[in-house]
Design a protein around this motif. Sequence first.
Motif, PDB file in Angstrom:
ATOM      1  N   THR A 233      35.511  37.238  34.310  1.00  0.00           N
ATOM      2  CA  THR A 233      35.224  38.059  35.677  1.00  0.00           C
ATOM      3  C   THR A 233      36.257  38.314  36.822  1.00  0.00           C
ATOM      4  N   GLY A 234      37.242  37.401  36.589  1.00  0.00           N
ATOM      5  CA  GLY A 234      38.145  37.176  37.877  1.00  0.00           C
ATOM      6  C   GLY A 234      37.836  36.042  38.594  1.00  0.00           C
ATOM      7  N   GLY A 235      36.739  35.372  38.422  1.00  0.00           N
ATOM      8  CA  GLY A 235      36.328  34.362  39.261  1.00  0.00           C
ATOM      9  C   GLY A 235      36.005  35.175  40.762  1.00  0.00           C
ATOM     10  N   LEU A 236      36.123  34.148  42.100  1.00  0.00           N
ATOM     11  CA  LEU A 236      35.849  34.691  43.398  1.00  0.00           C
ATOM     12  C   LEU A 236      36.650  35.825  43.574  1.00  0.00           C
ATOM     13  N   ASN A 237      37.902  35.995  43.044  1.00  0.00           N
ATOM     14  CA  ASN A 237      38.811  37.255  42.864  1.00  0.00           C
ATOM     15  C   ASN A 237      38.209  38.303  42.103  1.00  0.00           C
ATOM     16  N   ILE A 238      37.096  38.645  42.296  1.00  0.00           N
ATOM     17  CA  ILE A 238      36.533  39.285  41.142  1.00  0.00           C
ATOM     18  C   ILE A 238      37.114  40.422  40.727  1.00  0.00           C
ATOM     19  N   LYS A 239      37.313  40.957  39.411  1.00  0.00           N
ATOM     20  CA  LYS A 239      38.055  42.180  38.940  1.00  0.00           C
ATOM     21  C   LYS A 239      36.998  43.437  39.444  1.00  0.00           C
ATOM     22  N   PRO A 240      37.707  44.382  39.645  1.00  0.00           N
ATOM     23  CA  PRO A 240      36.800  45.620  39.549  1.00  0.00           C
ATOM     24  C   PRO A 240      36.373  45.988  37.905  1.00  0.00           C
ATOM     25  N   GLY A 241      35.146  46.628  38.162  1.00  0.00           N
ATOM     26  CA  GLY A 241      34.686  47.000  36.723  1.00  0.00           C
ATOM     27  C   GLY A 241      35.540  47.716  35.667  1.00  0.00           C
ATOM     28  N   SER A 242      36.437  48.411  36.158  1.00  0.00           N
ATOM     29  CA  SER A 242      37.388  49.036  35.217  1.00  0.00           C
ATOM     30  C   SER A 242      38.398  48.113  34.484  1.00  0.00           C
ATOM     31  N   SER A 243      38.674  46.958  35.214  1.00  0.00           N
ATOM     32  CA  SER A 243      39.550  45.690  34.647  1.00  0.00           C
ATOM     33  C   SER A 243      38.682  44.952  33.955  1.00  0.00           C
ATOM     34  N   MET A 244      37.109  44.662  34.285  1.00  0.00           N
ATOM     35  CA  MET A 244      36.676  43.861  33.590  1.00  0.00           C
ATOM     36  C   MET A 244      36.020  44.295  32.082  1.00  0.00           C
ATOM     37  N   GLU A 281      34.620  29.851  30.397  1.00  0.00           N
ATOM     38  CA  GLU A 281      34.281  31.416  30.819  1.00  0.00           C
ATOM     39  C   GLU A 281      34.713  31.377  32.156  1.00  0.00           C
ATOM     40  N   ASN A 282      35.333  32.196  33.009  1.00  0.00           N
ATOM     41  CA  ASN A 282      35.678  32.219  34.311  1.00  0.00           C
ATOM     42  C   ASN A 282      34.721  32.906  34.884  1.00  0.00           C
ATOM     43  N   ALA A 283      33.498  32.491  35.482  1.00  0.00           N
ATOM     44  CA  ALA A 283      32.355  33.098  35.982  1.00  0.00           C
ATOM     45  C   ALA A 283      32.449  32.831  37.542  1.00  0.00           C
ATOM     46  N   VAL A 284      31.599  33.507  38.076  1.00  0.00           N
ATOM     47  CA  VAL A 284      31.224  33.464  39.798  1.00  0.00           C
ATOM     48  C   VAL A 284      29.926  32.469  39.928  1.00  0.00           C
ATOM     49  N   SER A 285      30.045  31.590  40.651  1.00  0.00           N
ATOM     50  CA  SER A 285      28.778  30.889  41.370  1.00  0.00           C
ATOM     51  C   SER A 285      29.245  29.952  42.515  1.00  0.00           C
ATOM     52  N   GLY A 286      28.167  29.319  42.866  1.00  0.00           N
ATOM     53  CA  GLY A 286      28.433  28.371  43.954  1.00  0.00           C
ATOM     54  C   GLY A 286      29.447  27.035  43.653  1.00  0.00           C
ATOM     55  N   GLU A 304      48.621  25.327  43.905  1.00  0.00           N
ATOM     56  CA  GLU A 304      47.786  26.093  44.585  1.00  0.00           C
ATOM     57  C   GLU A 304      47.460  27.232  43.946  1.00  0.00           C
ATOM     58  N   ILE A 305      45.958  27.474  44.366  1.00  0.00           N
ATOM     59  CA  ILE A 305      45.229  28.649  43.814  1.00  0.00           C
ATOM     60  C   ILE A 305      45.348  29.891  44.866  1.00  0.00           C
ATOM     61  N   ASN A 306      46.163  31.038  44.535  1.00  0.00           N
ATOM     62  CA  ASN A 306      46.264  31.915  45.402  1.00  0.00           C
ATOM     63  C   ASN A 306      45.463  33.326  44.646  1.00  0.00           C
ATOM     64  N   ASN A 307      44.958  33.170  43.552  1.00  0.00           N
ATOM     65  CA  ASN A 307      44.088  34.074  42.982  1.00  0.00           C
ATOM     66  C   ASN A 307      43.273  33.470  41.680  1.00  0.00           C
ATOM     67  N   THR A 308      42.180  33.274  42.004  1.00  0.00           N
ATOM     68  CA  THR A 308      41.135  32.936  40.914  1.00  0.00           C
ATOM     69  C   THR A 308      41.288  33.744  39.400  1.00  0.00           C
ATOM     70  N   ASP A 309      41.799  35.029  39.695  1.00  0.00           N
ATOM     71  CA  ASP A 309      42.090  35.658  38.322  1.00  0.00           C
ATOM     72  C   ASP A 309      43.124  35.354  37.603  1.00  0.00           C
ATOM     73  N   ALA A 310      44.025  34.674  38.285  1.00  0.00           N
ATOM     74  CA  ALA A 310      45.129  34.020  37.348  1.00  0.00           C
ATOM     75  C   ALA A 310      45.014  32.476  36.643  1.00  0.00           C
ATOM     76  N   GLU A 311      43.621  32.639  35.980  1.00  0.00           N
ATOM     77  CA  GLU A 311      43.101  31.373  35.482  1.00  0.00           C
ATOM     78  C   GLU A 311      43.699  30.816  33.990  1.00  0.00           C
ATOM     79  N   GLY A 312      44.098  31.920  33.500  1.00  0.00           N
ATOM     80  CA  GLY A 312      44.676  31.619  31.899  1.00  0.00           C
ATOM     81  C   GLY A 312      45.685  30.420  31.961  1.00  0.00           C
ATOM     82  N   ARG A 313      46.646  30.790  32.873  1.00  0.00           N
ATOM     83  CA  ARG A 313      47.854  29.713  33.012  1.00  0.00           C
ATOM     84  C   ARG A 313      47.434  28.268  33.363  1.00  0.00           C
TER      85      ARG A 313
END
Length: 460
Positions: A233-244, A281-286, A304-313
Amino acid sequence: MPFRFADPQADALPLHLVDSATLADWLATQPETVSAWVEANGFTGAIGEALILPGEAGKPSAALAGYGTFKARRRSRFALAAAAPRLGARTYRIASGLPPEAAAEEALGWLLATYRFTRYAGSEAAAPALIAPEGVDAARIEILAEAEALTRDLVNTPASDMGPQELEEAARALATEFGAAIEVTSGAALKENFPMIHAVGRASPRAPRLIDLRWGSEGPAITLVGKGVCFDTGGLNIKPGSSMGLMKKDMGGAANVLGLARAIMALGLKMRLRVLIPAVENAVSGDAFRPQDILTSRKGLTVEINNTDAEGRLVLADALALADEETPELIVSMATLTGAARVAVGPDLAPFYTDDEPLAAALSLAGTDAADPLWRMPFWEPYEAKIEPGIADLDNAPAGGMAGSITAALFLRRFVTESPRYVHFDIYAWNPAPAPARPKGGVGQGPRAILGALSQVFEL
């Protein structure tokens, strides 16, 4: 469906591959009735054209497949496969027109063209069968086709039916088939020993895990590491629908290493194979990990996490650290890691990174020979500073957006410090439009080239 060549003793229709540049010469050797039939049907020999030639009593006597021109074939892999679907569900034997140096590629393309993903709709349609051309290793080609089919099936399956548990089940099925050992780390043990894998996957109700498969007892130690993000999903830095929309394929690295592992085991190569797959699974929750969090990796490096959508690395880093602890002769990582790689080379080419010159040369050559094209990218040392944020050892998403594939590869290399050879593939694992032998959907990128390079570098 089994990917097999037809019985060499089967009744088969002769198949002539006709180059459009030499069609006139070929027709000059044929009876007038054949020439008239070919001309009346507008057959030009272009790639993708097919024509059945009539014989006595209206029965087919032979078939033609357009083989284009040399220039056209350079622009289209698997030229014969383009004609195969138009030939009908008969058995064929290649009678003429196939260059010996292209026989293995075209035979593989034929088998790959019979692939169908029918889990949710449709049925296995009858497909044309081919007797293996003379001089090719038919058994090896069949193994390569089945390995590719496994990769495609895994990528094509939606995340609703391909989460971390199902990816584990696919690995277990492969282990059972070939007598491999498998261990899976999850729960508290994952949190303690692989903290970044746990952090990325903890927000999902589908528990994260590390899959560890081993096979073989002699030969070089080769470890394959595949990104298994079953949905992103991109996590809290959630992807737009077109990218998801295509994020079911974010486990394409895992699918490729499992396909490669299947080929290695089925071929019986003498190596000590290990496959590591961080499945999350990179999901969004509390409980999701957050921007500005600092994670401590298995290797002890802080990130340091500067984007939760860079989770693969992040998940790959913990798996690479584990792989490196055994110092295998070679570590290979495969991941659908960055959009930057797609911008750089598009969907057809698989970019790879390595510091090992003989390995790089072997991969490039093998990619050409196996119709599995690669492109070498640089571990560019001056960009190391981009992944060093100061507040932590590493930054998972450097600002600026430039050189994104290179900085991701440099990030991963920090976790391989002991092993003598490391190569990273930043793949797409998806064919966006139908092409000969490659329907739209999941696709293998790199495994055949890696197999060829392994055989050269380690003399397997």
